[in-house]
Design a protein around this motif. Structure first.
Motif, PDB file in Angstrom:
ATOM      1  N   PRO A  17       5.076   9.953   1.073  1.00 40.17           N
ATOM      2  CA  PRO A  17       6.487  10.299   1.300  1.00 40.17           C
ATOM      3  C   PRO A  17       6.776  11.795   1.251  1.00 40.17           C
ATOM      4  N   LEU A  18       5.968  12.572   0.535  1.00 43.07           N
ATOM      5  CA  LEU A  18       6.251  14.008   0.424  1.00 43.07           C
ATOM      6  C   LEU A  18       5.395  14.841   1.372  1.00 43.07           C
TER       7      LEU A  18
ATOM      8  N   SER B 134       4.675   4.669  -5.783  1.00 41.95           N
ATOM      9  CA  SER B 134       5.689   3.692  -5.383  1.00 41.95           C
ATOM     10  C   SER B 134       5.114   2.300  -5.155  1.00 41.95           C
TER      11      SER B 134
ATOM     12  N   THR C 208       0.821  -1.200   0.000  1.00 42.76           N
ATOM     13  CA  THR C 208       0.000   0.000   0.000  1.00 42.76           C
ATOM     14  C   THR C 208       0.860   1.256   0.000  1.00 42.76           C
ATOM     15  N   SER C 209       0.255   2.368  -0.401  1.00 41.61           N
ATOM     16  CA  SER C 209       1.000   3.614  -0.543  1.00 41.61           C
ATOM     17  C   SER C 209       1.197   4.308   0.796  1.00 41.61           C
ATOM     18  N   VAL C 210       2.261   5.052   0.903  1.00 38.32           N
ATOM     19  CA  VAL C 210       2.465   5.968   2.020  1.00 38.32           C
ATOM     20  C   VAL C 210       2.501   7.378   1.425  1.00 38.32           C
TER      21      VAL C 210
END
Lengths: 303, 318
Positions: free
Chosen positions: A102-103, A153, A98-100
């Motif tokens: 990051p920005l 990602s 799964t996505s996090v």
């Protein structure tokens, strides 16, 4: 029989690539499926193209294409797997990826949560393995409902792992693409998923493993400019949009109106960018034939 | 000075004051040495402060300054016997991407990069450094040639992006970039790239899958140009400065995110203030990088390149 020969060689779908321990460590918990937007549901659906009212059973019988005008309704990733693979043959990979954020991108976590609730998926692609007409394949399907099928990602990682497993098992790889491109909310990291997936495909290519890319509506931007365009064979569904830049961006740049069929599957066929435009009703058959041809292996040369 | 940016104005004004004082000293004969020295100290400090405290958007503006060395300036500055090679052998020669062969400290290399123009006329010829598929295909042809002759490849990236036009789509802009990504991942020779100004999305990455990625101090590299991001996010292209901050596109951001291997410091005020010095720094880095990369066996080089890109991204597993 010739057909029996292939059966002998075939290794059936196993769960290698992920040990029992790994699976225990990462229990898959997917949010309950919510209503699917713009995807056929309910008893009666209206064709977006010709306006015909279609009973869901009839639509299903026509694999979600309009029996009146041939319009291809969008289908979600799970439905695509159902109509493509042999029934009950699918084994999913990495459902827990799964996505996090990051920005720390404004609004991204909420966007993700909403997409997850709407689709019942943790990320915008489903990958795994199964059989198609008895042939083992690794399959990846993008889901256009999940933030426009954009690649961040997690999506890049999921697809890369599927590519690496295809290379390791020497199973043909089928990817159904549907994406607005790289996921802006992950910035440069999403751009680099283009490099990551293409590098994995370079290795698959080197191993001589078949990769069939199937373009579905819409496939643009960073996805079109990476794996979608790298199939040994590229098929496209009728009417599917397939191109690098968006129509509006091009029109603003060249200050000119673009023809209606610009960047459609048929346009791309004419310009040599796809091998075939294949109606969804013939897709499974076409893929089966391609797999059959490749399952025999090439001609052996004298030693 | 032409092309001063808004945030550079205080520096310009102070410098004018120093110059005035000097002129006064010469014409009147009054000794103002102490005052001049004091002002010069202040000027130096102001200059340092301005350039050290640049916002992301100010960096973007610097990266776009005319007068920065272009790809051909770098190539001519670091190579001897440079011979430009043209064409993709398929459709045409794309002037937005240049390439060729030459000697770097006596050793053969292939060089390729996006090329912006020096003036409007040249910019039109170069399509403002925005390439078509044939440009990426020319680049690939030259890279394959480099592989054949065991020449490392040095690439220069300074483009707002691949050109979004009709012909580009018809001829497969996507396919051309995608193929470069795949082939560069497997190219059996050392590769390094320098992002010298703008790193605009897929059009930049199409020349940027390399063993080493060096980013100039004020260069930017992003999945989408700040103006376009602002147009999508807030439906307002004038919010570009906000988008530039949000998107994390500056050289320090790229280091932090694991995309760049190293930042190449620019002369005070940017590469355009001292092109010769900038070119010399790039040359030193190119030589150093190729020496260390060529010490690796090809298999190790390719594995390291794969591992580098394989590790990019940030995700969770439930």
């Amino acid at each position: 029989m010739l057909k029996d020969l292939f059966h002998k060689k075939r290794q059936y779908a196993t769960i290698a690539g992920q040990t029992a321990e790994e699976r225990m460590a990462a229990p898959v918990k997917v949010p309950a499926a919510a209503p699917k937007d713009n995807i056929p549901q309910g008893l009666v659906n209206k064709c977006q193209s010709c306006g015909a009212l279609l009973i869901s059973k009839e639509l299903q019988k026509h694999v979600y294409t309009c029996p009146q005008c041939g319009h291809h309704f969008p289908v979600d990733a799970r439905t695509r797997i159902d109509i493509t693979l042999d029934s009950d043959s699918f084994f999913e990979y990495d459902a827990g990826l799964t996505s996090v954020d990051p920005l720390s991108f404004p609004g991204y976590p909420e966007k993700l949560r909403k997409a997850q609730e709407q689709t019942g998926l943790l990320e915008g692609a489903v990958t795994g393995e199964g059989t198609l007409d008895g042939h083992p394949v690794v399959i990846g399907v993008m889901d256009s409902r999940f933030i426009m099928g954009s690649m961040g990602s997690a999506m890049g990682e999921k697809l890369t792992r599927a590519m690496e497993r295809a290379a390791q098992k020497r199973y043909p790889l089928l990817l159904f693409t549907a994406s607005g491109g790289a996921r802006m909310q992950e910035g440069i990291l999403s751009l680099m998923q283009m490099a990551k997936t293409s590098a994995a495909l370079q290795r698959l290519d080197e191993k001589g493993v078949l990769f069939v890319s199937v373009i579905t509506h819409p496939t643009t931007g960073g996805v079109s400019a990476s794996f979608a365009s790298l199939g040994d064979i590229i098929l496209a569904e009728p009417g599917a949009l397939f191109g690098f830049a968006g129509r509006r961006v091009i029109e603003q740049t060249i200050r000119q109106k673009l023809p209606d069929d610009f960047q459609t599957a048929e346009f791309n066929l004419k310009h040599g960018m796809v091998d075939r435009v294949v109606d969804r009703k013939q897709m499974r058959e076409t893929l089966a034939a391609i797999l059959r041809i490749h399952a025999v292996g090439g001609w052996a040369h004298a030693e | 000075m032409p092309n001063e940016l808004e945030f550079e104005r205080p520096i310009l004004e102070l410098r004018q004051k120093v110059d005035e004082l000097r002129t006064l000293m010469e014409t009147t004969g009054i000794d103002l040495t102490a005052e001049v020295a004091k002002l010069e100290d202040r000027l130096a400090e102001l200059t340092r402060n301005v350039y050290q405290g640049l916002s992301a958007w100010q960096r973007v503006q610097l990266a776009r300054q005319p007068g920065r060395p272009t790809t051909l300036d770098y190539i001519r500055g670091i190579l001897t016997d440079f011979i430009e090679l043209h064409g993709d052998r398929n459709f045409r020669d794309d002037p937005a991407i240049v390439g060729g062969i030459g000697l770097l400290e006596g050793r053969p290399v292939t060089v390729i990069g996006t090329q912006k123009g020096r003036d409007t006329k040249e910019n039109i010829h170069r399509n403002f450094g925005m390439a078509h598929p044939e440009g990426y295909r020319k680049a690939l042809r030259l890279m394959k040639q480099a592989e054949k002759f065991h020449r490392p490849v040095v690439l220069f990236i300074d483009t707002a992006g691949a050109y979004p036009g009709m012909g580009g789509e018809e001829r497969g802009q996507s396919e051309a970039i995608a193929r470069n990504l795949r082939e560069m991942a497997g190219l059996r020779t050392p590769t390094v790239c320098f992002v010298t100004g703008e790193g605009g999305s897929g059009g930049a990455l199409g020349l940027g899958v390399t063993d080493r990625v060096y980013v100039l101090e004020y260069a930017w590299y992003s999945v989408i140009a700040p103006e376009s991001a602002a147009a999508i996010l807030w439906r307002d292209a004038t919010q570009a400065s906000r988008a530039a901050e949000t998107m994390r596109i500056t050289a320090p951001d790229l280091m932090e995110l694991g995309i760049a291997d190293e930042i190449i410091p620019e002369p005070m005020g940017g590469a355009q203030k001292d092109p010769a010095e900038m070119i010399a720094r790039v040359k030193r880095k190119a030589v150093e990088a190729l020496e260390s990369l060529s010490a690796l066996p090809i298999a190790e080089l390719l594995q390291a390149r794969y591992d580098k890109y394989r590790a990019m991204g940030s995700f969770a597993e439930r």
